[in-house]
Write a protein that holds these residues in place. Structure first.
Motif, PDB file in Angstrom:
ATOM      1  N   HIS A 112       0.815  -1.216   0.000  1.00 51.83           N
ATOM      2  CA  HIS A 112       0.000   0.000   0.000  1.00 51.83           C
ATOM      3  C   HIS A 112       0.859   1.282   0.000  1.00 51.83           C
ATOM      4  O   HIS A 112       0.528   2.260  -0.687  1.00 51.83           O
ATOM      5  CB  HIS A 112      -0.899  -0.053   1.240  1.00 51.83           C
ATOM      6  N   HIS A 116       1.148   4.612  -2.486  1.00 51.35           N
ATOM      7  CA  HIS A 116       1.140   6.059  -2.190  1.00 51.35           C
ATOM      8  C   HIS A 116       2.352   6.750  -2.817  1.00 51.35           C
ATOM      9  O   HIS A 116       2.245   7.874  -3.314  1.00 51.35           O
ATOM     10  CB  HIS A 116       1.147   6.297  -0.677  1.00 51.35           C
ATOM     11  N   SER A 137      -0.008   9.880   6.145  1.00 51.24           N
ATOM     12  CA  SER A 137      -1.430   9.539   6.038  1.00 51.24           C
ATOM     13  C   SER A 137      -2.027   9.313   7.415  1.00 51.24           C
ATOM     14  O   SER A 137      -1.417   9.633   8.436  1.00 51.24           O
ATOM     15  CB  SER A 137      -1.581   8.294   5.159  1.00 51.24           C
ATOM     16  N   ASP A 318      -6.579   7.155  -0.222  1.00 58.01           N
ATOM     17  CA  ASP A 318      -6.492   5.800  -0.739  1.00 58.01           C
ATOM     18  C   ASP A 318      -7.263   5.651  -2.051  1.00 58.01           C
ATOM     19  O   ASP A 318      -8.408   6.083  -2.165  1.00 58.01           O
ATOM     20  CB  ASP A 318      -7.031   4.814   0.308  1.00 58.01           C
TER      21      ASP A 318
HETATM   22 ZN    ZN Z   1      -3.243   4.980   2.548  1.00 57.52          ZN
END
Ligand code: ZN
Ligand code: KG4
Length: 361
Positions: A112, A116, A137, A318
């Motif tokens: 993940h 980003h 985040s 996201d």
């Molecule tokens: Zn995230």
């Protein structure tokens, strides 16, 4: 030409996107669960998993609707395998596996945070190396050194709360609702940070000079409220009502808090720029939407003559386009995963994956 379908379900957004050759976003569907979690003041894992389960197939179908032959036009499927909530990750991963198996296309598990880091490629393209990557985040505050493509060394991370988490917790204490970042950001722009200087110094740990810490800031906010007898607003107001009714003391406190967060983030980044002399800095994560942070990053960029890329707001939070972009790049390297890939809730970027999705740290 390669068509990659990205799937992202690591936290509270169910997302699917179709990206052509890792750069051209053909569709980017994001269904946010914020309203479902708002009454609880944060993300409830059980609710998140259930919502993903109800939504993921529909979101993916909407994403591929732009393709001439729907799912059959997809060349590969990229899905977030971690980090995130285990139940939430499992929904996306199981769906992606089933789909890849049915369509007979490769499956790529994507980290993940690497997603980003890729969130600026749609507007700005490939990176120059060495690069630094700053991710800020709700769940992460990480700084990476990126000497070459797909090579990451984590220089620092938060020792306690992530920056977005500090925003959310502080907003909750001030009765400003969830998520806290956007409203605190807007309030901060109407206050004077020097009228509410928060007695807070980010600790410099000599053996970890690129680590962050934000939990002391929460305490500083509480102390300020107590010592200055700040009157809080009633709970349950909309953002517009908060903006209209907030007393000066709350605005100043928001500005003081924002100043402290931004100074911490930019201070650590500046230290790394001096030490690593990167040719580029890429940023990502929900908090880089923050007006104060964007301003400070632009100033730093001018000061050091280094390009600092900030994603378009569509790609800061996201989304699955960033997951598809990583998937494409890794597919081109000949990578793919087999059906034993499993969710890794605390996956660390830079650690190699072995069969079954287990990692060596
Ligand atoms: Zn995230
Ligand atoms: O990247 P993201 O969608 O979630 C994670 O992957 O963790 O980021 C969400 C976080 C929340 O904590 C939210 O309060 C924060 O980003 N955020 C902001 C702003 N917009 C969103 N924080 C500060 N200023 C903003 N304008």
């Amino acid at each position: 030409m390669r068509v990659v379908l990205g799937i992202e379900t690591s936290c509270d957004e169910t997302a699917a996107a179709v990206v052509l050759d890792g750069r051209q976003v053909l569709s980017n569907i994001i269904v946010s669960q914020i309203a479902a979690h708002r009454p609880y003041g944060g993300v409830v894992p059980e609710i998140a998993s259930r919502r993903h389960l109800e939504t993921v197939a529909d979101v993916a179908a909407r994403a591929v609707a732009v393709l001439p032959d729907s799912f059959r036009s997809v060349d590969a499927i990229a899905v977030t395998y971690g980090p995130g909530l285990v139940g939430a990750l499992l929904v996306g991963l199981s769906y992606a596996k089933a789909l890849a198996l049915t369509l007979g296309v490769p499956l790529l598990g994507v980290h993940h945070i690497e997603g980003h880091l890729f969130s600026t490629v749609f507007e700005y393209g490939d990176w120059d190396y060495p690069a630094l990557g700053l991710i800020v985040s709700g769940g992460h505050t990480d700084l990476f050194y990126i000497p070459a493509p797909l090579t990451y060394e984590r220089l620092g991370r938060t020792r306690d709360d992530a920056a977005g988490e500090a925003y959310d917790k502080t907003a909750r204490r001030l009765g400003l609702g969830y998520p806290g970042g956007p409203i605190l950001d807007r309030l901060a722009q109407t206050g004077q940070p020097d009228r509410a200087p928060l007695v807070y110094r980010p600790p410099l740990i000599p053996e970890a000079p690129y680590d962050f810490s934000f939990s002391g800031l929460k305490t500083a906010v509480l102390r300020y409220i107590r010592e200055h007898a700040v009157t809080l607003l009633p709970e349950g107001l909309s953002q517009e009502e908060v903006l209209a009714r907030a007393p000066e003391a709350i605005r100043d406190l928001a500005a003081g808090f924002q100043h402290a967060v931004v100074t911490t983030l930019v201070g650590v980044l500046e230290r790394a720029i001096q030490a690593y002399r990167p040719r580029l800095v890429v940023t990502g994560g929900g908090v880089v939407c923050n007006a104060g942070l964007r301003q400070a990053l632009n100033k730093l960029s001018q000061q050091y003559g280094i390009e600092i890329r900030i994603p378009h707001p569509t790609y800061t939070t996201d989304n699955a386009a960033m997951i598809a972009a990583v998937g494409y790049t890794r597919l081109m390297q000949g990578e793919r995963h087999d059906w034993s890939l499993e969710p890794v809730p605390s996956a660390r970027l830079g650690a190699p994956l072995t069969a079954g999705g287990m990692e060596h740290n």
